[in-house]
Design an enzyme around this catalytic site. Structure first.
Site, short mmCIF file in Angstrom:
data_model
loop_
_atom_site.label_atom_id
_atom_site.label_comp_id
_atom_site.label_asym_id
_atom_site.label_seq_id
_atom_site.Cartn_x
_atom_site.Cartn_y
_atom_site.Cartn_z
N GLU A 174 37.30 37.12 36.92
CA GLU A 174 37.60 37.99 35.79
C GLU A 174 38.16 39.33 36.25
O GLU A 174 39.05 39.89 35.63
CB GLU A 174 36.32 38.18 34.97
CG GLU A 174 36.55 38.87 33.65
CD GLU A 174 35.28 38.94 32.82
OE1 GLU A 174 35.32 39.58 31.77
OE2 GLU A 174 34.26 38.36 33.22
N ARG A 187 23.75 28.23 44.59
CA ARG A 187 22.81 27.34 43.92
C ARG A 187 23.22 25.88 43.98
O ARG A 187 22.38 24.99 43.89
CB ARG A 187 22.57 27.82 42.48
CG ARG A 187 21.76 29.13 42.46
CD ARG A 187 21.64 29.73 41.07
NE ARG A 187 22.91 30.17 40.53
CZ ARG A 187 23.42 31.39 40.68
NH1 ARG A 187 22.76 32.29 41.36
NH2 ARG A 187 24.59 31.70 40.15
#
Length: 183
Positions: free
Chosen positions: A101, A64
């Site tokens: 993560e 993006r």
């Protein structure tokens, strides 16, 4: 417009609860991009911020950041360079691995993307943990560029990425933020 532009853009962002997993609220910028007025307001905010600053390039982070960065580069009459996910660029690359993560990821740039001393604006849509933007900044610096600032539409301050970026020496600008308690 009688509303603050940042509030206008924030109000156009869609919140999708429990995606990609239960307990996570995804902040979706698609409605901002779909609506010509909110998209223009967003880009104009970035243009007004950077139009008088001495910049040479805009670097957009996959994917993006490509949308925002290429439009912003065009509006500022600057060049655009992509920071891609590993394995997507066809020429000689330099890579930077970073932690996610649940594992690691890598971003790459062409070795000839920037020249030493060029002032670069780094842009993406969202700052969560900050890992991608920090890795992209390290790539740009390894190639000799000076990262003027890292910019995004959204910061998720509860995840600490913006602060990690600031702690690493990056200047950070975001249009708006969402905490985990925001609907």
């Amino acid at each position: 417009m009688n509303i603050d532009p940042a509030v206008y853009v924030r109000n156009a962002i869609r919140s999708v609860p429990d995606w990609p997993k239960p307990g996570v609220t995804f902040r979706d910028i698609t409605p901002v991009l779909q609506d010509p007025r909110s998209f223009r307001v967003l880009i104009d905010m970035f243009v007004y911020r950077y139009m008088r600053q001495r910049l040479d390039l805009v670097a957009g982070v996959d994917a993006r950041g490509f949308i925002l960065g290429s439009v912003l580069a065009y509006e500022l009459n600057l060049g655009f360079v992509p920071v891609r996910k590993k394995g997507k660029l066809p020429f000689r690359t330099v890579a930077e691995e970073y932690s996610l993560e649940y594992g690691n990821a890598t971003v790459e740039m062409h070795t000839d993307s920037v020249r030493p001393g060029q002032r670069v604006l780094l842009i993406d849509d969202l700052i969560a943990t900050g890992g991608t933007m920090i890795a992209a900044s390290k790539l740009l610096q390894r190639l000799g560029a000076n990262v003027h600032e890292a910019a995004a539409i959204i910061e998720l301050p509860d995840l600490g990425g913006g602060q990690s970026m600031r702690d690493s020496g990056l200047e950070v600008y975001t249009v708006c933020s969402f905490s985990s308690s925001d609907p």
